[in-house]
Motif scaffolding. Structure first.
Motif, PDB file in Angstrom:
ATOM      1  N   ALA A 116       0.855  -1.173   0.000  1.00 16.40           N
ATOM      2  CA  ALA A 116       0.000   0.000   0.000  1.00 16.40           C
ATOM      3  C   ALA A 116       0.893   1.225   0.000  1.00 16.40           C
ATOM      4  CB  ALA A 116      -0.885   0.005   1.238  1.00 16.40           C
ATOM      5  N   THR A 117       0.646   2.111  -0.917  1.00 20.15           N
ATOM      6  CA  THR A 117       1.410   3.340  -0.981  1.00 20.15           C
ATOM      7  C   THR A 117       0.435   4.472  -0.706  1.00 20.15           C
ATOM      8  OG1 THR A 117       2.785   2.350  -2.669  1.00 20.15           O
ATOM      9  CG2 THR A 117       2.927   4.753  -2.396  1.00 20.15           C
ATOM     10  N   PRO A 118       0.369   4.926   0.542  1.00 21.62           N
ATOM     11  CA  PRO A 118      -0.595   5.965   0.845  1.00 21.62           C
ATOM     12  C   PRO A 118      -0.222   7.280   0.171  1.00 21.62           C
ATOM     13  CG  PRO A 118       0.734   5.448   2.774  1.00 21.62           C
ATOM     14  CD  PRO A 118       1.139   4.501   1.681  1.00 21.62           C
ATOM     15  N   ALA A 119      -1.241   8.029  -0.167  1.00 26.22           N
ATOM     16  CA  ALA A 119      -1.035   9.354  -0.722  1.00 26.22           C
ATOM     17  C   ALA A 119      -0.495  10.252   0.390  1.00 26.22           C
ATOM     18  CB  ALA A 119      -2.362   9.902  -1.234  1.00 26.22           C
ATOM     19  N   ALA A 120       0.120  11.327   0.003  1.00 23.91           N
ATOM     20  CA  ALA A 120       0.615  12.258   1.001  1.00 23.91           C
ATOM     21  C   ALA A 120      -0.566  12.819   1.786  1.00 23.91           C
ATOM     22  CB  ALA A 120       1.370  13.394   0.313  1.00 23.91           C
ATOM     23  N   PRO A 121      -0.497  12.784   3.114  1.00 18.82           N
ATOM     24  CA  PRO A 121      -1.626  13.262   3.888  1.00 18.82           C
ATOM     25  C   PRO A 121      -1.819  14.768   3.748  1.00 18.82           C
ATOM     26  CG  PRO A 121       0.145  12.482   5.338  1.00 18.82           C
ATOM     27  CD  PRO A 121       0.572  12.252   3.923  1.00 18.82           C
ATOM     28  N   ALA A 122      -3.052  15.157   3.670  1.00 18.65           N
ATOM     29  CA  ALA A 122      -3.411  16.569   3.668  1.00 18.65           C
ATOM     30  C   ALA A 122      -3.825  16.921   5.092  1.00 18.65           C
ATOM     31  CB  ALA A 122      -4.564  16.808   2.696  1.00 18.65           C
ATOM     32  N   ALA A 123      -4.164  18.171   5.326  1.00 17.72           N
ATOM     33  CA  ALA A 123      -4.634  18.553   6.652  1.00 17.72           C
ATOM     34  C   ALA A 123      -6.040  18.006   6.836  1.00 17.72           C
ATOM     35  CB  ALA A 123      -4.627  20.067   6.778  1.00 17.72           C
ATOM     36  N   HIS A 124      -6.219  17.195   7.846  1.00 13.78           N
ATOM     37  CA  HIS A 124      -7.501  16.557   8.110  1.00 13.78           C
ATOM     38  C   HIS A 124      -7.828  16.683   9.588  1.00 13.78           C
ATOM     39  CE1 HIS A 124      -7.663  14.872   4.113  1.00 13.78           C
ATOM     40  NE2 HIS A 124      -6.451  14.410   4.269  1.00 13.78           N
ATOM     41  N   PRO A 125      -9.124  16.631   9.905  1.00 16.42           N
ATOM     42  CA  PRO A 125      -9.525  16.772  11.305  1.00 16.42           C
ATOM     43  C   PRO A 125      -8.895  15.732  12.226  1.00 16.42           C
ATOM     44  CG  PRO A 125     -11.437  16.859   9.858  1.00 16.42           C
ATOM     45  CD  PRO A 125     -10.253  16.511   9.016  1.00 16.42           C
ATOM     46  N   GLY A 126      -8.665  14.507  11.745  1.00 17.55           N
ATOM     47  CA  GLY A 126      -8.116  13.455  12.587  1.00 17.55           C
ATOM     48  C   GLY A 126      -6.616  13.285  12.451  1.00 17.55           C
ATOM     49  N   GLN A 127      -5.941  14.237  11.841  1.00 18.82           N
ATOM     50  CA  GLN A 127      -4.509  14.092  11.585  1.00 18.82           C
ATOM     51  C   GLN A 127      -3.754  13.865  12.889  1.00 18.82           C
ATOM     52  OE1 GLN A 127      -2.912  17.009   9.008  1.00 18.82           O
ATOM     53  NE2 GLN A 127      -1.136  15.791   8.573  1.00 18.82           N
ATOM     54  N   GLY A 128      -2.854  12.897  12.844  1.00 18.50           N
ATOM     55  CA  GLY A 128      -2.024  12.606  13.991  1.00 18.50           C
ATOM     56  C   GLY A 128      -2.612  11.601  14.956  1.00 18.50           C
ATOM     57  N   VAL A 129      -3.785  11.048  14.674  1.00 22.26           N
ATOM     58  CA  VAL A 129      -4.399  10.074  15.573  1.00 22.26           C
ATOM     59  C   VAL A 129      -3.624   8.767  15.501  1.00 22.26           C
ATOM     60  CG1 VAL A 129      -6.477   8.677  15.964  1.00 22.26           C
ATOM     61  CG2 VAL A 129      -6.686  11.103  15.416  1.00 22.26           C
ATOM     62  N   ASP A 130      -3.274   8.213  16.657  1.00 22.02           N
ATOM     63  CA  ASP A 130      -2.589   6.930  16.736  1.00 22.02           C
ATOM     64  C   ASP A 130      -3.647   5.837  16.582  1.00 22.02           C
ATOM     65  OD1 ASP A 130      -1.278   4.562  17.427  1.00 22.02           O
ATOM     66  OD2 ASP A 130      -0.114   5.519  19.012  1.00 22.02           O
ATOM     67  N   VAL A 131      -3.798   5.354  15.359  1.00 24.32           N
ATOM     68  CA  VAL A 131      -4.857   4.412  15.014  1.00 24.32           C
ATOM     69  C   VAL A 131      -4.750   3.140  15.849  1.00 24.32           C
ATOM     70  CG1 VAL A 131      -5.821   2.993  13.155  1.00 24.32           C
ATOM     71  CG2 VAL A 131      -5.119   5.348  12.694  1.00 24.32           C
ATOM     72  N   ALA A 132      -3.556   2.588  15.964  1.00 21.95           N
ATOM     73  CA  ALA A 132      -3.375   1.346  16.717  1.00 21.95           C
ATOM     74  C   ALA A 132      -3.764   1.533  18.188  1.00 21.95           C
ATOM     75  CB  ALA A 132      -1.942   0.851  16.594  1.00 21.95           C
ATOM     76  N   ALA A 133      -3.393   2.648  18.772  1.00 21.57           N
ATOM     77  CA  ALA A 133      -3.727   2.904  20.179  1.00 21.57           C
ATOM     78  C   ALA A 133      -5.234   2.989  20.371  1.00 21.57           C
ATOM     79  CB  ALA A 133      -3.050   4.180  20.665  1.00 21.57           C
ATOM     80  N   VAL A 134      -5.922   3.675  19.456  1.00 25.86           N
ATOM     81  CA  VAL A 134      -7.384   3.801  19.545  1.00 25.86           C
ATOM     82  C   VAL A 134      -8.028   2.428  19.432  1.00 25.86           C
ATOM     83  CG1 VAL A 134      -9.438   4.690  18.358  1.00 25.86           C
ATOM     84  CG2 VAL A 134      -7.457   6.180  18.696  1.00 25.86           C
ATOM     85  N   LEU A 135      -7.605   1.649  18.441  1.00 23.26           N
ATOM     86  CA  LEU A 135      -8.214   0.340  18.217  1.00 23.26           C
ATOM     87  C   LEU A 135      -7.845  -0.649  19.321  1.00 23.26           C
ATOM     88  CD1 LEU A 135      -7.875   0.158  14.345  1.00 23.26           C
ATOM     89  CD2 LEU A 135      -9.937   0.641  15.688  1.00 23.26           C
ATOM     90  N   ASP A 136      -6.619  -0.589  19.819  1.00 27.32           N
ATOM     91  CA  ASP A 136      -6.230  -1.461  20.932  1.00 27.32           C
ATOM     92  C   ASP A 136      -7.062  -1.149  22.179  1.00 27.32           C
ATOM     93  OD1 ASP A 136      -4.335  -2.919  19.501  1.00 27.32           O
ATOM     94  OD2 ASP A 136      -2.641  -1.699  20.200  1.00 27.32           O
ATOM     95  N   ALA A 137      -7.327   0.124  22.421  1.00 26.11           N
ATOM     96  CA  ALA A 137      -8.148   0.514  23.573  1.00 26.11           C
ATOM     97  C   ALA A 137      -9.575  -0.014  23.421  1.00 26.11           C
ATOM     98  CB  ALA A 137      -8.150   2.037  23.735  1.00 26.11           C
ATOM     99  N   LEU A 138     -10.116   0.079  22.214  1.00 25.32           N
ATOM    100  CA  LEU A 138     -11.456  -0.467  21.972  1.00 25.32           C
ATOM    101  C   LEU A 138     -11.465  -1.980  22.156  1.00 25.32           C
ATOM    102  CD1 LEU A 138     -12.629   1.548  18.835  1.00 25.32           C
ATOM    103  CD2 LEU A 138     -13.561   1.689  21.160  1.00 25.32           C
ATOM    104  N   GLU A 139     -10.420  -2.636  21.680  1.00 28.16           N
ATOM    105  CA  GLU A 139     -10.332  -4.092  21.810  1.00 28.16           C
ATOM    106  C   GLU A 139     -10.256  -4.500  23.281  1.00 28.16           C
ATOM    107  OE1 GLU A 139      -7.800  -7.928  20.242  1.00 28.16           O
ATOM    108  OE2 GLU A 139      -6.883  -5.951  20.159  1.00 28.16           O
ATOM    109  N   ALA A 140      -9.524  -3.741  24.086  1.00 24.81           N
ATOM    110  CA  ALA A 140      -9.393  -4.048  25.508  1.00 24.81           C
ATOM    111  C   ALA A 140     -10.743  -3.995  26.220  1.00 24.81           C
ATOM    112  CB  ALA A 140      -8.405  -3.081  26.164  1.00 24.81           C
ATOM    113  N   LYS A 141     -11.643  -3.153  25.734  1.00 21.63           N
ATOM    114  CA  LYS A 141     -12.979  -3.019  26.330  1.00 21.63           C
ATOM    115  C   LYS A 141     -13.969  -4.036  25.776  1.00 21.63           C
ATOM    116  CE  LYS A 141     -12.423   1.963  26.900  1.00 21.63           C
ATOM    117  NZ  LYS A 141     -12.872   3.264  26.427  1.00 21.63           N
ATOM    118  N   SER A 142     -13.613  -4.668  24.689  1.00 25.68           N
ATOM    119  CA  SER A 142     -14.524  -5.595  24.008  1.00 25.68           C
ATOM    120  C   SER A 142     -14.590  -6.939  24.738  1.00 25.68           C
ATOM    121  CB  SER A 142     -14.049  -5.811  22.567  1.00 25.68           C
ATOM    122  OG  SER A 142     -14.847  -6.775  21.930  1.00 25.68           O
ATOM    123  N   LYS A 143     -15.766  -7.526  24.738  1.00 24.33           N
ATOM    124  CA  LYS A 143     -15.934  -8.861  25.319  1.00 24.33           C
ATOM    125  C   LYS A 143     -15.426  -9.930  24.357  1.00 24.33           C
ATOM    126  CE  LYS A 143     -19.852  -7.459  28.068  1.00 24.33           C
ATOM    127  NZ  LYS A 143     -21.268  -7.574  28.330  1.00 24.33           N
TER     128      LYS A 143
END
Length: 139
Positions: free
Chosen positions: A43-70
């Motif tokens: 996967a070759t991502p395009a250069a990121p533009a300025a976005h509302p969620g820029q800089g979000v640590d995706v893995a940290a967010v998803l790992d936190a959700l997984e930790a709460k999941s049954k």
């Protein structure tokens, strides 16, 4: 609202309208159905533009959700588990819709190939929209 915009909004904490606008400005990535195998997909991502969620640590967010999941969900490798974790319909029809949205050019009846492609494409698009991902999720 598109499925990818919903995914982006749930991970970044932005509204789905903001996520839709942000994801619409990003060029498509270069993963094709022909190259979407676990060993060879790139996967070759395009250069990121300025976005509302820029800089979000995706893995940290998803790992936190997984930790709460049954349920134990392997969001790092499975598009179905990623969608379940985000409380998004992960049915075959929903994944087919996501595949159309992201311009999958393979056979949607080949669920295994499509699912691998979708996961890689979603990870690449998250990165292209400013999300921070570990390198192993972008290969």
């Amino acid at each position: 609202m598109s499925i990818f915009s919903t995914i982006l909004a749930k991970i970044t904490g932005t509204s789905t309208a903001e996520a839709a606008q942000a994801s619409a400005t990003v060029r498509p990535t270069t993963v094709t159905a022909a190259t979407a195998t676990p060993a060879s997909a790139e996967a070759t991502p395009a250069a990121p533009a300025a976005h509302p969620g820029q800089g979000v640590d995706v893995a940290a967010v998803l790992d936190a959700l997984e930790a709460k999941s049954k349920e134990r969900l392997d969001w790092r490798h499975s598009i179905v588990d990623l969608m379940k974790l985000l409380n998004i319909d992960s049915s075959k029809s929903a994944r087919n819709e996501l595949a159309r949205e992201l311009h999958f050019d393979g056979d949607t009846d080949n669920s295994a190939q499509m699912n691998v492609w979708l996961h890689k494409q979603v990870m690449a698009k998250l990165a292209a929209n400013g999300g921070k991902l570990p390198p192993e999720l972008l290969t």
